[in-house]
Design a protein around this motif. Structure first.
Motif, mmCIF file in Angstrom:
data_model
loop_
_atom_site.group_PDB
_atom_site.id
_atom_site.type_symbol
_atom_site.label_atom_id
_atom_site.label_comp_id
_atom_site.label_asym_id
_atom_site.label_seq_id
_atom_site.Cartn_x
_atom_site.Cartn_y
_atom_site.Cartn_z
ATOM 1 N N THR A 129 0.909 -1.194 -0.013
ATOM 2 C CA THR A 129 0.168 -0.167 -0.076
ATOM 3 C C THR A 129 0.861 1.465 0.078
ATOM 4 N N ALA A 130 1.732 1.332 0.884
ATOM 5 C CA ALA A 130 2.601 2.381 0.822
ATOM 6 C C ALA A 130 3.500 2.708 -0.211
ATOM 7 N N ALA A 131 3.898 1.586 -0.946
ATOM 8 C CA ALA A 131 4.703 1.905 -2.278
ATOM 9 C C ALA A 131 3.646 2.231 -3.169
ATOM 10 N N ALA A 132 2.380 1.735 -3.493
ATOM 11 C CA ALA A 132 1.468 2.275 -4.588
ATOM 12 C C ALA A 132 1.305 3.712 -4.198
ATOM 13 N N LEU A 133 0.812 3.989 -2.938
ATOM 14 C CA LEU A 133 0.748 5.735 -2.894
ATOM 15 C C LEU A 133 1.883 6.307 -3.064
ATOM 16 N N GLU A 134 2.945 6.104 -2.304
ATOM 17 C CA GLU A 134 4.200 6.727 -2.640
ATOM 18 C C GLU A 134 4.362 6.863 -4.426
ATOM 19 N N LEU A 135 4.270 5.752 -5.070
ATOM 20 C CA LEU A 135 4.605 5.887 -6.320
ATOM 21 C C LEU A 135 3.446 6.995 -6.963
ATOM 22 N N ASP A 136 2.288 7.093 -6.528
ATOM 23 C CA ASP A 136 1.296 7.977 -7.059
ATOM 24 C C ASP A 136 1.593 9.124 -6.903
ATOM 25 N N ARG A 137 2.135 9.571 -5.468
ATOM 26 C CA ARG A 137 2.758 11.051 -5.406
ATOM 27 C C ARG A 137 4.146 11.377 -6.069
ATOM 28 N N ARG A 138 4.910 10.511 -6.385
ATOM 29 C CA ARG A 138 5.813 10.577 -7.368
ATOM 30 C C ARG A 138 5.684 10.929 -8.861
ATOM 31 N N LEU A 139 4.581 10.130 -9.225
ATOM 32 C CA LEU A 139 4.331 10.340 -10.676
ATOM 33 C C LEU A 139 3.599 11.860 -10.667
ATOM 34 N N PHE A 184 -3.660 -7.180 -4.350
ATOM 35 C CA PHE A 184 -3.449 -5.972 -4.483
ATOM 36 C C PHE A 184 -3.187 -5.564 -5.830
ATOM 37 N N LEU A 185 -2.951 -6.305 -6.831
ATOM 38 C CA LEU A 185 -3.086 -5.923 -8.471
ATOM 39 C C LEU A 185 -4.489 -5.572 -8.712
ATOM 40 N N ALA A 186 -5.415 -6.283 -8.350
ATOM 41 C CA ALA A 186 -6.787 -6.177 -8.703
ATOM 42 C C ALA A 186 -7.251 -4.922 -7.861
ATOM 43 N N ALA A 187 -6.861 -4.605 -6.736
ATOM 44 C CA ALA A 187 -7.222 -3.388 -6.056
ATOM 45 C C ALA A 187 -6.810 -2.205 -7.078
ATOM 46 N N ILE A 188 -5.574 -2.255 -7.244
ATOM 47 C CA ILE A 188 -4.892 -1.133 -8.010
ATOM 48 C C ILE A 188 -5.794 -0.961 -9.569
ATOM 49 N N ARG A 189 -6.069 -2.087 -10.183
ATOM 50 C CA ARG A 189 -6.721 -1.699 -11.481
ATOM 51 C C ARG A 189 -8.204 -1.450 -11.206
ATOM 52 N N VAL A 190 -8.582 -1.921 -10.136
ATOM 53 C CA VAL A 190 -10.158 -1.323 -10.078
ATOM 54 C C VAL A 190 -10.240 0.055 -9.559
ATOM 55 N N ALA A 191 -9.112 0.241 -8.747
ATOM 56 C CA ALA A 191 -9.211 1.766 -8.531
ATOM 57 C C ALA A 191 -8.860 2.642 -9.543
ATOM 58 N N MET A 204 -7.164 5.002 -4.772
ATOM 59 C CA MET A 204 -6.483 3.888 -4.356
ATOM 60 C C MET A 204 -6.484 3.433 -3.056
ATOM 61 N N ARG A 205 -6.320 4.240 -2.285
ATOM 62 C CA ARG A 205 -6.178 4.199 -0.573
ATOM 63 C C ARG A 205 -7.702 3.317 -0.418
ATOM 64 N N GLU A 206 -8.695 3.925 -1.063
ATOM 65 C CA GLU A 206 -9.970 3.607 -0.752
ATOM 66 C C GLU A 206 -10.153 2.025 -0.925
ATOM 67 N N ALA A 207 -9.660 1.651 -2.285
ATOM 68 C CA ALA A 207 -9.486 0.482 -2.869
ATOM 69 C C ALA A 207 -8.583 -0.744 -1.962
ATOM 70 N N LEU A 208 -7.305 -0.152 -1.776
ATOM 71 C CA LEU A 208 -6.525 -0.948 -0.938
ATOM 72 C C LEU A 208 -6.974 -1.217 0.666
ATOM 73 N N ASP A 209 -7.566 -0.145 1.125
ATOM 74 C CA ASP A 209 -8.020 -0.379 2.622
ATOM 75 C C ASP A 209 -9.169 -1.492 2.674
ATOM 76 N N ALA A 210 -10.084 -1.483 1.541
ATOM 77 C CA ALA A 210 -11.012 -2.281 1.608
ATOM 78 C C ALA A 210 -10.777 -3.685 1.242
ATOM 79 N N THR A 211 -9.629 -3.815 0.427
ATOM 80 C CA THR A 211 -9.242 -5.104 -0.037
ATOM 81 C C THR A 211 -8.118 -5.750 1.086
ATOM 82 N N GLY A 212 -7.522 -4.672 1.663
ATOM 83 C CA GLY A 212 -6.473 -5.092 2.672
ATOM 84 C C GLY A 212 -6.855 -5.695 4.025
ATOM 85 N N ALA A 213 -8.020 -5.610 4.541
ATOM 86 C CA ALA A 213 -8.823 -6.215 5.627
ATOM 87 C C ALA A 213 -8.225 -7.577 5.596
#
Length: 195
Positions: free
Chosen positions: A92-102, A159-166, A183-192
């Motif tokens: 999750t942190a990597a996905a959100l960090e990459l989003d911020r970097r891009l 994880f990849l499905a959550a990113i794709r759906v997001a 992405m945060r919403e989808a990852l939080d919902a999936t991550g439980a």
């Protein structure tokens, strides 16, 4: 001297690969992916058909080159996360960090995502790219201590499905909606299930 020439050679290769990718996307937007030929992409990028073949195996691969680059950046970001993080937290942190970097969304990337959404042949090619990333993420999760191979693969796939759906949900949201928030919403919902 050799390091300088190697660096220049790699930059030229990268520029050619990017030019082919951009030509493929532009032609697919203008004519539809099914009407685009490898020859047309090579002509638009001002290279030979043989040069195209040195970089990409198909027009679909050229169209989705940007995805492959972003996926490599994502994998690198996961690998850079502290070993003390739980696997899902690292993903999750990597996905959100990459989003911020891009940063701000590149309109060309949005166009490419919309093309994939409308054309099954591109979606099939993208599935192959995601499958390769799933393998890499599964290996990374195993290295992070997920000892059950099925759990490691399920975690990577979820994880990849959550990113794709997001990303797909983000395209349908009003302009100005931040992809990172979706992405945060989808990852939080999936991550439980995987935290």
């Amino acid at each position: 001297m050799k390091a300088v020439s190697t660096g220049l050679r790699e930059r030229k290769k990268s520029a050619t690969r990017q030019a082919l990718h951009e030509a493929a996307v532009a032609l697919a937007v203008e004519h539809g992916p099914e009407r685009v030929t490898v020859e047309a992409i090579a002509d638009a990028a001002d290279v030979s058909r043989r040069t195209f073949s040195n970089y990409f195996a198909s027009k679909e691969e050229a169209l989705l080159h940007g995805d492959r680059l972003r996926m490599q950046l994502l994998l690198d970001a996961v690998r850079a996360r502290p070993a003390t993080e739980t696997p899902w937290a690292a993903l999750t942190a990597a996905a959100l960090e990459l989003d911020r970097r891009l940063g701000a969304r590149d309109p060309k990337w949005v166009t490419q995502v919309r093309l994939v959404r409308r054309h099954p042949t591109l979606a099939a090619q993208q599935t192959g790219t995601y499958s390769a990333l799933e393998d890499d993420l599964t290996a990374e999760l195993t290295a992070r201590g997920v000892t059950d191979p099925m759990r490691a693969r399920l975690t990577a796939a979820a994880f990849l499905a959550a990113i794709r759906v997001a990303v797909q949900a983000w395209l349908d949201r009003p302009a100005g909606t931040a992809l990172g928030d979706v992405m945060r919403e989808a990852l939080d919902a999936t991550g439980a299930a995987f935290a």
